[in-house]
Design a protein around this motif. Sequence first.
Motif, PDB file in Angstrom:
ATOM      1  N   GLY A  18       0.775  -1.235   0.000  1.00  0.00           N
ATOM      2  CA  GLY A  18       0.000   0.000   0.000  1.00  0.00           C
ATOM      3  C   GLY A  18       0.806   1.284   0.000  1.00  0.00           C
ATOM      4  N   HIS A  19       2.105   1.199  -0.306  1.00  0.00           N
ATOM      5  CA  HIS A  19       2.952   2.402  -0.259  1.00  0.00           C
ATOM      6  C   HIS A  19       2.482   3.489  -1.220  1.00  0.00           C
ATOM      7  CE1 HIS A  19       5.694   0.581   2.514  1.00  0.00           C
ATOM      8  NE2 HIS A  19       5.937  -0.422   1.701  1.00  0.00           N
ATOM      9  N   TYR A  20       2.191   3.111  -2.456  1.00  0.00           N
ATOM     10  CA  TYR A  20       1.754   4.116  -3.428  1.00  0.00           C
ATOM     11  C   TYR A  20       0.375   4.658  -3.067  1.00  0.00           C
ATOM     12  CZ  TYR A  20       5.723   3.805  -6.497  1.00  0.00           C
ATOM     13  OH  TYR A  20       6.994   3.896  -7.005  1.00  0.00           O
ATOM     14  N   ASP A  21      -0.531   3.795  -2.638  1.00  0.00           N
ATOM     15  CA  ASP A  21      -1.872   4.261  -2.266  1.00  0.00           C
ATOM     16  C   ASP A  21      -1.791   5.303  -1.148  1.00  0.00           C
ATOM     17  OD1 ASP A  21      -3.349   2.656  -4.102  1.00  0.00           O
ATOM     18  OD2 ASP A  21      -3.035   0.928  -2.791  1.00  0.00           O
ATOM     19  N   ARG A  22      -0.990   5.041  -0.131  1.00  0.00           N
ATOM     20  CA  ARG A  22      -0.868   6.002   0.985  1.00  0.00           C
ATOM     21  C   ARG A  22      -0.185   7.293   0.555  1.00  0.00           C
ATOM     22  NH1 ARG A  22       0.184   1.259   3.550  1.00  0.00           N
ATOM     23  NH2 ARG A  22       2.412   1.596   3.700  1.00  0.00           N
ATOM     24  N   ALA A  23       0.881   7.176  -0.233  1.00  0.00           N
ATOM     25  CA  ALA A  23       1.598   8.382  -0.673  1.00  0.00           C
ATOM     26  C   ALA A  23       0.724   9.245  -1.578  1.00  0.00           C
ATOM     27  CB  ALA A  23       2.896   8.000  -1.384  1.00  0.00           C
ATOM     28  N   LEU A  24       0.006   8.620  -2.508  1.00  0.00           N
ATOM     29  CA  LEU A  24      -0.869   9.382  -3.409  1.00  0.00           C
ATOM     30  C   LEU A  24      -2.036   9.999  -2.650  1.00  0.00           C
ATOM     31  CD1 LEU A  24      -0.819   6.918  -6.434  1.00  0.00           C
ATOM     32  CD2 LEU A  24       0.242   9.196  -6.340  1.00  0.00           C
TER      33      LEU A  24
END
Length: 187
Positions: free
Chosen positions: A133-139
Amino acid sequence: MSKDQLRNDALLRRHSYASALWGAARKTLEGQLARIVLPHLIGARIVAAYHPMKDEISPYPILDQLGPEQRAALPWFADPDVRMMFREAPATESGPWNVLQPSPEAEVLAPDVVLVPVVLADRQGNRIGHGKGHYDRALAHLRDGGHPVRTIGIAWELQIAEEPIPADPWDQPLDAIATPAEWIQCR
């Protein structure tokens, strides 16, 4: 199939495909990807990408051709459990998963466009990544902070699913997807 089953199947297919590519063929495909993506980056001031893992298609041919007024950013992690940030490229140090990332002294940047790695994506912009979920949280953090950001998933052709992929409420959909053969407008 569950997202975990889809992910595992897609990772195996991606590994088989990428392992079979000879250096010149891979370079040609990554060059084709750059030709498809670059026209869509006109006007972007900060373009974020990623340092590719072995089987991932490389965004570097895209980053290498950014205009003189454009800046490149890459993911940066203080540790595996902290939200991912984007810092100015180049990737010079090993990160928590032994993937190169920028120096901790590199400037933190808020990208206009993020080139997102794909494990599997459908034509509606739903994406399966590595499951952390790194990209989901960063975006979500960028967007919740009022920073508009466009997302372009980049992948090998075989990573595009013709059937819809299940999406969770927290998944950040892709605006578009690019492969060496096509541009897919999702939203």
